[in-house]
Design an enzyme around this catalytic site. Structure first.
Site, PDB file in Angstrom:
ATOM      1  N   CYS A  46      32.930  56.809 -12.678  1.00  0.00           N
ATOM      2  CA  CYS A  46      31.920  57.858 -13.458  1.00  0.00           C
ATOM      3  C   CYS A  46      32.640  59.356 -13.887  1.00  0.00           C
ATOM      4  CB  CYS A  46      30.881  58.054 -12.354  1.00  0.00           C
ATOM      5  SG  CYS A  46      29.961  56.878 -11.628  1.00  0.00           S
ATOM      6  N   THR A  47      33.666  59.508 -13.134  1.00  0.00           N
ATOM      7  CA  THR A  47      34.416  60.546 -13.750  1.00  0.00           C
ATOM      8  C   THR A  47      34.861  60.415 -14.892  1.00  0.00           C
ATOM      9  OG1 THR A  47      34.775  61.531 -11.478  1.00  0.00           O
ATOM     10  CG2 THR A  47      36.177  62.306 -13.379  1.00  0.00           C
TER      11      THR A  47
END
EC number: 1.11.1.24
Length: 155
Positions: A46-47
């Site tokens: 997600c980062t």
């Protein structure tokens, strides 16, 4: 799980953002909007996805795109994500996954031999009148932002 498809009207919604202020999809009527669903803030995949969008923000602005990220995380966690990764777009909290369910991205997942319900990493490009114009559901996380830019340039 049955994600919405091209031609569907995007469901109306209102969620809290990272500053605990209400944001509605209708706030962006007249603009193209990318709604990208992601499983959990501050996790590796997600980062990577968020930082790709962050680094492409000026080009996305030129292309007239508003970016909204949606996850089940609480606003406080979203604020930490924005601060730690210097994100430059809005994140929205969908703790009861109601919006994820409306878009058809909440469903069974398998990870490390475990089965559970969660958000599937799917993005929706919504046109100025609120209709889904493209669905991005098969991509490498690191290429997500470029795929969106390439699609917008092709219009």
């Amino acid at each position: 799980m049955n994600p919405l498809s091209v031609g569907n009207q995007a469901p109306a919604f209102t969620l809290l953002n990272q500053q605990e202020k209400f944001v509605s999809l209708s706030d962006f009527r007249g603009k193209k909007v990318l709604i990208y669903f992601y499983p959990k803030a501050l996790t590796p995949g997600c980062t990577t996805q968020a930082c790709g969008l962050r680094d492409s923000k000026s080009e996305l602005d030129v292309l007239g795109l508003v970016v909204l990220g949606i996850s089940p995380d609480a606003p406080k966690k979203l604020a930490q994500f924005i601060e730690k990764k210097e994100l430059n777009f809005t994140l929205l909290s969908d703790p009861d996954h109601q919006v994820a369910e409306q878009f058809g991205v909440w469903g069974e997942k398998k990870f490390m031999g475990r089965t559970y319900d969660g958000i599937h990493r799917i993005s929706f490009l919504i046109n100025e009148s609120g209709t889904i114009m493209q669905v991005f559901d098969k991509f490498k996380i690191k290429d997500h932002h470029q795929m969106i830019i390439d699609y917008l340039r092709s219009l």
